[in-house]
Design an enzyme around this catalytic site. Structure first.
Site, PDB file in Angstrom:
ATOM      1  N   SER A 173       1.871   3.203   9.663  1.00 54.52           N
ATOM      2  CA  SER A 173       1.293   3.561  10.965  1.00 54.52           C
ATOM      3  C   SER A 173       2.342   3.395  12.077  1.00 54.52           C
ATOM      4  O   SER A 173       3.386   4.041  12.029  1.00 54.52           O
ATOM      5  CB  SER A 173       0.052   2.707  11.211  1.00 54.52           C
ATOM      6  OG  SER A 173      -0.698   3.191  12.294  1.00 54.52           O
ATOM      7  N   ASP A 230      -5.893  11.848   6.512  1.00 56.79           N
ATOM      8  CA  ASP A 230      -5.593  10.855   7.549  1.00 56.79           C
ATOM      9  C   ASP A 230      -5.271  11.540   8.872  1.00 56.79           C
ATOM     10  O   ASP A 230      -4.228  12.181   9.027  1.00 56.79           O
ATOM     11  CB  ASP A 230      -4.410   9.996   7.094  1.00 56.79           C
ATOM     12  CG  ASP A 230      -4.074   8.881   8.074  1.00 56.79           C
ATOM     13  OD1 ASP A 230      -4.766   8.755   9.108  1.00 56.79           O
ATOM     14  OD2 ASP A 230      -3.116   8.132   7.803  1.00 56.79           O
ATOM     15  N   HIS A 301      -6.771   5.916   6.751  1.00 57.65           N
ATOM     16  CA  HIS A 301      -5.489   5.477   7.300  1.00 57.65           C
ATOM     17  C   HIS A 301      -5.069   4.107   6.775  1.00 57.65           C
ATOM     18  O   HIS A 301      -3.922   3.708   6.954  1.00 57.65           O
ATOM     19  CB  HIS A 301      -5.585   5.440   8.827  1.00 57.65           C
ATOM     20  CG  HIS A 301      -4.300   5.105   9.513  1.00 57.65           C
ATOM     21  ND1 HIS A 301      -3.159   5.872   9.382  1.00 57.65           N
ATOM     22  CD2 HIS A 301      -3.967   4.069  10.332  1.00 57.65           C
ATOM     23  CE1 HIS A 301      -2.183   5.337  10.100  1.00 57.65           C
ATOM     24  NE2 HIS A 301      -2.645   4.241  10.681  1.00 57.65           N
TER      25      HIS A 301
END
Length: 332
Positions: A173, A230, A301
């Site tokens: 991320s 995602d 995610h």
């Protein structure tokens, strides 16, 4: 690399009521398992550059926490592994978003020029403002993440200058975005830079076309592992397709633009390109996730979802290779 990314989450203090909030809960000696062959030599901290209004002084300190532990630098000490690789590997690992100000930095999605960078195109290398802020901001207590990494890599190069060195950077991320910035910064900051590789999970877009060309020119190898379900990997901004590199028409968010609009599009503060080679996996197409994963944004995610997808992908590849081997042996 998967375990490195997981460790950055496991070691982070997420508890806002804790006096050690946003710090690393483990010592450098215990952060990595001794049998992994790597030794942590540097804890890394990222600082938000957001200027808060005065009224925020009345908020709880955890909401306005400016600097936080973001990851570490580790060096391989296993002689067998060094011999196997043919070089001494250095790992830089980053966690994803955790603090309030980091979430706010993620929302600063306009592009801004990477300091000191130039490009062969008329446009300039530009990256997401919030990511750059976390990479270059500092306080009196903490130097910028950029300075911490440059200093540590400089020490490593000096210490092991007589042997081949590689640098492997990983993150999930926000950590994936910082990994890309770090790779670019290392390769452009050091003469005869070591081999730099990025393996990222669920990373958002980072920069514009000129930034990507500079990353490629500097020689960094970037693998973006993305889950097609995602949403975060499709943010921020718009995307210019690969036809730009061939002087074809530009497509922004699926809308064709004439060539004369190419430069204005490149210079726009919302036009991104994907950086690196992509390995696309999918929870939706994997039978192992049917009826098991609730396909919401957070789950798609999540790092654990990515690690399961990678494990399944490797298993499928191994099975395919075994079938090919068996087939060849049958022919003979």
């Amino acid at each position: 690399m998967a375990s490195s990314s997981t460790r950055t989450y496991n070691a982070f203090d997420f508890d806002p009521s804790s006096p050690s909030y946003a710090t690393c809960l483990q010592s450098k000696q215990s952060l990595l398992q001794s049998r992994c062959g790597y030794r942590v030599i540097k804890n890394l901290h990222a600082t938000s550059g957001i200027q808060l209004p005065r009224w925020t002084e009345s908020l709880p300190s955890w909401m306005t926490n400016r600097s936080s532990w973001i990851g570490y630098v580790a060096v391989c000490q296993d002689e067998e592994e060094i011999e196997r690789l043919g070089r001494r590997d250095v790992v830089i690992a980053f966690r994803g978003t955790a603090t309030c100000l980091e979430w706010l930095e993620n929302l600063r999605a306009t592009l801004t020029q990477f300091p000191g960078a130039t490009c062969q195109y008329d446009s300039k290398p530009m990256v997401e403002s919030g990511f750059l802020s976390l990479y270059t901001s500092h306080t009196l207590k903490f130097r910028s993440l950029q300075d911490q990494i440059r200093e540590e890599i400089g020490k490593i190069v000096q210490s092991y200058g007589n042997e081949p060195i590689s640098i492997t950077i990983t993150g999930h991320s926000l950590g994936a975005a910082l990994a890309t910035l770090t790779a670019y910064d290392i390769t452009r900051s050091f003469n005869h830079s070591p081999l730099v590789t990025v393996i990222s999970f669920g990373g958002p877009r980072v920069g514009n076309r000129c930034f990507r060309s500079q990353v490629e020119k500097c020689g960094s190898k970037i693998l973006r592992i993305v889950n097609s379900s995602d949403l975060i990997t499709k943010l921020p901004g718009f995307v210019i397709n690969e036809g730009v590199e061939k002087n074809e028409d530009v497509h922004v968010a699926g809308v064709g633009l004439p060539k004369w609009l190419q430069k204005p599009a490149d210079n726009a503060q919302w036009v991104y390109v994907d950086v690196g080679r992509e390995l696309q996996l999918s929870t939706g197409s994997s039978q192992s996730f049917v009826g098991f994963i609730n396909h919401n944004v957070a789950t798609c995610h999540d790092l654990n979802t990515y690690l399961q997808l990678v494990k399944l992908h490797v298993s499928v590849q191994d099975s395919s290779n075994e079938e090919k081997k068996t087939s060849r042996e049958g022919v003979h």
